[in-house]
Design a protein around this motif. Structure first.
Motif, mmCIF file in Angstrom:
data_model
loop_
_atom_site.group_PDB
_atom_site.id
_atom_site.type_symbol
_atom_site.label_atom_id
_atom_site.label_comp_id
_atom_site.label_asym_id
_atom_site.label_seq_id
_atom_site.Cartn_x
_atom_site.Cartn_y
_atom_site.Cartn_z
ATOM 1 N N PRO A 1 0.860 -1.180 -0.034
ATOM 2 C CA PRO A 1 -0.028 -0.072 0.086
ATOM 3 C C PRO A 1 0.877 1.272 0.094
ATOM 4 C CG PRO A 1 0.214 -1.085 2.123
ATOM 5 C CD PRO A 1 0.751 -2.128 1.386
ATOM 6 N N GLY A 2 0.118 2.324 -0.446
ATOM 7 C CA GLY A 2 0.934 3.560 -0.563
ATOM 8 C C GLY A 2 1.893 3.711 -1.614
ATOM 9 N N ASN A 3 2.565 4.837 -1.615
ATOM 10 C CA ASN A 3 3.553 5.001 -3.010
ATOM 11 C C ASN A 3 5.156 4.637 -2.334
ATOM 12 O OD1 ASN A 3 1.603 5.961 -4.423
ATOM 13 N ND2 ASN A 3 1.803 7.991 -3.298
ATOM 14 N N LEU A 4 5.176 3.540 -1.723
ATOM 15 C CA LEU A 4 6.528 3.328 -1.362
ATOM 16 C C LEU A 4 7.296 2.775 -2.738
ATOM 17 C CD1 LEU A 4 8.499 2.583 1.003
ATOM 18 C CD2 LEU A 4 7.836 0.127 0.670
ATOM 19 N N PRO A 5 8.472 3.416 -2.776
ATOM 20 C CA PRO A 5 9.398 3.113 -4.232
ATOM 21 C C PRO A 5 9.747 1.600 -4.125
ATOM 22 C CG PRO A 5 10.486 4.884 -3.003
ATOM 23 C CD PRO A 5 9.130 4.489 -1.843
ATOM 24 N N GLY A 6 9.260 0.928 -5.238
ATOM 25 C CA GLY A 6 9.480 -0.346 -5.516
ATOM 26 C C GLY A 6 8.441 -1.602 -5.059
ATOM 27 N N GLY A 7 7.097 -0.753 -4.470
ATOM 28 C CA GLY A 7 6.033 -1.480 -4.094
ATOM 29 C C GLY A 7 4.972 -1.729 -4.918
ATOM 30 N N ALA A 8 5.171 -1.577 -6.298
ATOM 31 C CA ALA A 8 4.264 -1.481 -7.262
ATOM 32 C C ALA A 8 3.846 -3.085 -7.508
ATOM 33 C CB ALA A 8 4.408 -0.913 -8.563
ATOM 34 N N VAL A 9 2.660 -3.435 -8.097
ATOM 35 C CA VAL A 9 2.434 -4.733 -8.548
ATOM 36 C C VAL A 9 2.789 -5.028 -9.917
ATOM 37 C CG1 VAL A 9 0.500 -6.363 -9.490
ATOM 38 C CG2 VAL A 9 0.118 -4.840 -7.163
ATOM 39 N N GLN A 10 3.634 -6.015 -10.178
ATOM 40 C CA GLN A 10 4.323 -6.479 -11.453
ATOM 41 C C GLN A 10 3.595 -7.623 -12.178
ATOM 42 O OE1 GLN A 10 8.356 -7.192 -9.928
ATOM 43 N NE2 GLN A 10 9.125 -5.326 -11.309
ATOM 44 N N HIS A 11 3.230 -7.438 -13.442
ATOM 45 C CA HIS A 11 2.297 -8.405 -14.043
ATOM 46 C C HIS A 11 3.355 -9.033 -15.093
ATOM 47 C CE1 HIS A 11 -1.291 -6.785 -13.042
ATOM 48 N NE2 HIS A 11 -0.631 -5.350 -12.810
ATOM 49 N N PHE A 12 3.236 -10.254 -15.258
ATOM 50 C CA PHE A 12 4.241 -10.966 -16.260
ATOM 51 C C PHE A 12 3.266 -11.348 -17.550
ATOM 52 C CE2 PHE A 12 5.475 -12.363 -11.731
ATOM 53 C CZ PHE A 12 6.715 -11.935 -11.937
ATOM 54 N N GLY A 13 3.840 -10.932 -18.560
ATOM 55 C CA GLY A 13 3.102 -10.910 -19.911
ATOM 56 C C GLY A 13 3.725 -12.205 -20.627
ATOM 57 N N GLU A 14 3.144 -13.420 -20.727
ATOM 58 C CA GLU A 14 3.654 -14.587 -21.021
ATOM 59 C C GLU A 14 3.910 -14.552 -22.622
ATOM 60 O OE1 GLU A 14 3.202 -19.571 -21.065
ATOM 61 O OE2 GLU A 14 1.823 -18.114 -19.883
ATOM 62 N N GLY A 15 4.967 -14.728 -23.334
ATOM 63 C CA GLY A 15 5.170 -14.683 -24.679
ATOM 64 C C GLY A 15 5.170 -13.190 -25.314
ATOM 65 N N GLN A 16 5.073 -12.218 -24.223
ATOM 66 C CA GLN A 16 5.524 -10.942 -24.991
ATOM 67 C C GLN A 16 6.730 -10.679 -25.381
ATOM 68 O OE1 GLN A 16 3.663 -8.050 -22.359
ATOM 69 N NE2 GLN A 16 1.758 -8.929 -22.351
ATOM 70 N N ASP A 17 7.193 -9.655 -26.333
ATOM 71 C CA ASP A 17 8.409 -9.433 -26.642
ATOM 72 C C ASP A 17 9.156 -8.589 -25.728
ATOM 73 O OD1 ASP A 17 10.815 -9.586 -28.344
ATOM 74 O OD2 ASP A 17 10.144 -8.587 -29.876
ATOM 75 N N ILE A 18 10.535 -8.329 -25.840
ATOM 76 C CA ILE A 18 11.267 -7.688 -24.920
ATOM 77 C C ILE A 18 11.798 -6.321 -25.776
ATOM 78 C CG2 ILE A 18 13.263 -7.433 -23.203
ATOM 79 C CD1 ILE A 18 13.046 -10.355 -23.118
ATOM 80 N N PRO A 19 11.512 -5.163 -25.057
ATOM 81 C CA PRO A 19 11.969 -3.938 -25.924
ATOM 82 C C PRO A 19 13.602 -3.841 -25.825
ATOM 83 C CG PRO A 19 11.208 -3.538 -23.773
ATOM 84 C CD PRO A 19 10.911 -4.703 -23.993
ATOM 85 N N ALA A 20 14.130 -3.405 -26.985
ATOM 86 C CA ALA A 20 15.690 -3.097 -26.936
ATOM 87 C C ALA A 20 16.108 -2.402 -25.958
ATOM 88 C CB ALA A 20 16.139 -2.651 -28.406
ATOM 89 N N GLN A 21 15.532 -1.232 -25.767
ATOM 90 C CA GLN A 21 16.114 -0.407 -24.669
ATOM 91 C C GLN A 21 15.150 -0.622 -23.417
ATOM 92 O OE1 GLN A 21 16.079 3.379 -26.133
ATOM 93 N NE2 GLN A 21 17.935 3.067 -27.345
#
Length: 513
Positions: free
Chosen positions: A65-85
């Protein structure tokens, strides 16, 4: 997971069998058709694994909860491509500029580029073996000859000059494909260096990101420790005031001063690590540690990437440069088996020469002084003590070694991805737990300090609350940094998106950039 590759004796590596050797041994057929002895290399098939872990991982991590740095939810996109940068997902302009500087000035990257250029030139040189060798010769000599006389007279001594000019041609017929296999091996060596360059690019960018995150983590730990020192300093002053009024014993003051000294003692190691991180960043971007790189990093200035592409297992072998480099090593070893096999068979070559020879030199281009020759040569080792036989066996063993190293590299790559995915899930849970622990510890400390001031608790209880709060705050900062660094580890484990870099500002497959 079919990551193994059979040896040149069987399986997908074909051609080096007794039937093909008998066919190539028939000179007339070979001369007409120009067969090439095996093996014919085929890269190992992509694995058919459905995932990276025994059970299916959750589609997202937990958040805090809150705006703690590094506290966001991360979603995994199976099969998605990775950006160059991919590092741009951290939304730090300072980080982007630092990586751009590293790509321009890193000596490690320059060395990898030079190695690829060398391999490309070696490939061009090897392809020259497909063409005839044409050599021009001009010679002049002064000679003395003695011609014996018949019938009792003295012989005739003559001194004369002899000059010649010719063009000589030699052309080895690549009947059994030995030259083709040697060029194939050189091309595979070029592929290996190309993927070594990609690996250097991926390592450089990942190291810059993780070192910047380490710097941000150390700054946060130093800040937290400084706040703890301030609290401990205030507590020492409170105890001294109470001691002067007879409210506490002198032992309590000494114990609190010891705690303050311990807290202060933790700062120099953290400051040393911070300086080393700064030095490391300078070297990564091609600067001396004494030079200022300008940018500084703080966890609050970094955004945690929330959308994480996860490549399919079948694509990982194409994306990881270390796997592709290991495949190129297999290809090179496979071609060397073909070279060793061709060396056991007859060596056939054509030679020719055309020119003039005359005495004296002035008649070199006169009519009637032309010479020419044309011929063929077939050579076959009849006995060499088993040298060629054992050289081929050694080449097969080298291929077996390369195949085993390929499998080890591929397995390690899958392990890296699995570890990174596990780490991200665990990091999110750890951060949530550490945040709750820190909040509880800080409330407990504030309450204990007030209770101690009022005389409701003894000093031992206060001391325990202080130590718990200190450890909770440091653990919270470390768990924040872990989410940033392990996110970078996932991008690195998946290959870093270099295959999309051609549309960006840097193409790691081109050594002339």
């Amino acid at each position: 997971m079919p990551l193994s590759a059979t040896t040149p004796r069987s399986g997908r590596i074909r051609g080096a069998n007794s039937a093909s050797l008998r066919l190539c041994g028939a000179f007339a057929v070979a001369l007409a058709a120009g067969c090439a002895v095996g093996p014919d290399f085929e890269p190992p098939a992509a694995p058919n694994e459905a995932g990276y872990t025994p059970e299916k991982l959750a589609a997202k991590t937990n958040g805090t909860p809150g705006n703690l740095p590094g506290g966001a939810v991360q979603h995994f996109g199976e099969g998605q491509d990775i950006p160059a940068q991919w590092w741009s997902l951290y939304r730090s302009e300072s980080l982007n500029k630092l990586i751009e500087a590293g790509l321009r000035a890193s000596p490690t990257l320059e060395a990898a580029k030079a190695a690829l250029r060398q391999a490309q030139e070696n490939t061009s040189a090897a392809r020259g073996a497909f063409f005839p060798d044409l050599t021009g010769n001009v010679s002049a000599s002064r000679q003395k000859a003695f011609t014996p006389s018949f019938g009792g007279g003295s012989g005739i001594k003559s001194i004369y000059s002899l000059s010649s000019a010719s063009v000589d041609l030699s052309y080895p017929l690549d009947v059994f494909g030995g030259i083709r296999r040697q060029v194939e091996a050189t091309e595979a060596a070029e592929d290996y260096q190309r993927f070594q360059l990609v690996a250097a690019y991926l390592t450089l960018t990942s190291n810059i990101v993780t070192t910047a995150v380490e710097e941000a983590s150390l700054r946060a730990q130093i800040k937290a420790q400084s706040e703890i020192i301030d609290i401990e300093t205030n507590q020492v002053q409170v105890l001294r005031n109470q001691l002067s009024l007879g409210g506490v014993a002198g032992g309590a003051v000494l114990a609190q001063e010891a705690i303050l000294g311990q807290a202060r003692a933790t700062l120099p190691p953290l400051e040393k690590q911070l300086a080393q991180s700064r030095n490391r960043l300078a070297v990564l971007v091609g600067k001396f540690p004494s030079e200022d790189i300008g940018a500084t990093f703080d966890l609050a200035q970094l955004a945690l990437p929330t959308e994480l592409p996860v490549s399919l297992p079948a694509k990982l072998v194409e994306q990881r440069p270390d796997i592709q480099a290991a495949s190129a090593k297999m290809h090179q070893a496979s071609a060397q088996v073909g070279v060793a096999t061709a060396n056991e068979l007859p060596q056939i070559s054509l030679t020719g020469s055309i020119g003039n020879t005359a005495s004296p030199a002035g008649n070199l281009f006169s009519p009637g002084v032309g010479i020419w020759s044309i011929g063929g040569n077939l050579a076959q080792k009849l006995f060499d003590g088993g040298t060629l036989y054992f050289q081929r066996r050694a080449a097969v063993a080298a291929y077996d070694q390369a195949a085993a190293q390929y499998r080890a590299t591929a397995l390690s790559a899958f392990e890296d991805v699995a570890n990174a995915l596990r780490a991200l899930q665990a990091d999110a849970d750890a951060l949530a737990a550490n945040l709750a622990a820190d909040q509880a510890a800080q409330k407990s400390l504030a309450l204990s300090q007030e209770q101690y001031r009022l005389g409701a608790i003894n000093y031992a209880t206060l001391l325990n609350a202080e130590q718990t709060a200190q450890q909770a705050r440091i653990s919270l900062v470390q768990s924040q940094a872990a989410r940033f660094s392990d996110t970078a580890a996932l991008f690195q484990a998946l290959g870093g998106g270099w295959w999309n870099a051609a549309s960006g500002t840097f193409d790691p497959t081109k050594p002339d950039q």
